[in-house]
Design an enzyme around this catalytic site. Sequence first.
Site, short mmCIF file in Angstrom:
data_model
loop_
_atom_site.label_atom_id
_atom_site.label_comp_id
_atom_site.label_asym_id
_atom_site.label_seq_id
_atom_site.Cartn_x
_atom_site.Cartn_y
_atom_site.Cartn_z
N ASN A 88 -29.50 -8.56 14.83
CA ASN A 88 -30.72 -9.17 14.31
C ASN A 88 -30.42 -10.53 13.70
O ASN A 88 -29.27 -10.95 13.59
CB ASN A 88 -31.38 -8.23 13.30
N HIS A 119 -10.11 -15.41 0.96
CA HIS A 119 -9.04 -16.22 0.36
C HIS A 119 -7.99 -15.26 -0.16
O HIS A 119 -8.26 -14.10 -0.43
CB HIS A 119 -9.58 -17.06 -0.82
N LYS A 184 -21.83 5.19 -0.05
CA LYS A 184 -21.39 6.59 -0.16
C LYS A 184 -22.26 7.44 0.77
O LYS A 184 -23.41 7.10 1.03
CB LYS A 184 -21.53 7.08 -1.59
N ARG A 187 -26.15 12.00 3.27
CA ARG A 187 -26.35 13.29 3.93
C ARG A 187 -25.82 13.23 5.36
O ARG A 187 -25.56 12.16 5.89
CB ARG A 187 -27.81 13.69 3.93
#
Length: 189
Positions: A88, A119, A184, A187
């Site tokens: 996109n 860096h 995280k 489900r």
Amino acid sequence: MNLKSRINFFLFVKLRIWKYQFLSSCNRVVGKPILYQPLQLKGNGRISFGKNIQIGVINSPGYYSNYCYIEARTEDSEIIIEDNVALNNGFSAVALTKITIKKNVLIGVNCSIIDNDGHNLHANHRIVGKPKSVEVFIDENVFLGNNVTVLKGVMIGKNSVIGNGSVVTKNIPENVIAAGNPAKIIRNL
């Protein structure tokens, strides 16, 4: 497409596509993506596009103002984008080592993939030192929502979905939904 639409496309899209092609400097490009938005290809490495790669989305934010940026920085750097991938508006990828995007991946607005720290992190070497780089791998049929950032060393497993605004700092297994900063698992799919 009516006359007004054709004029708008030429003035506000096609001319910009040509401009960014002119500004591109990567000479080791394989394949030809379908361009709905400007694409700038930079670096001394190898950039490979599979079949049916879509760059930009007409009915999406940033269509007239953004461009996609893909850089394989060094001679040994490589970016591989396999078949049927849709990127996109405002997508960017920068590789010092390697970024692989497998088949049938869908990537939202303003997503960024970087396989390095940008860096050197040591205070005395930030300007002149070489940043740490670890390969990024995005498996088949992954969906990255809008404004997702994928950082160095990450592997995202098949069919997984990454929620809007997530920062992916660690591996994500197959068939899950993950979101947050850091991302995280929310489900299983």
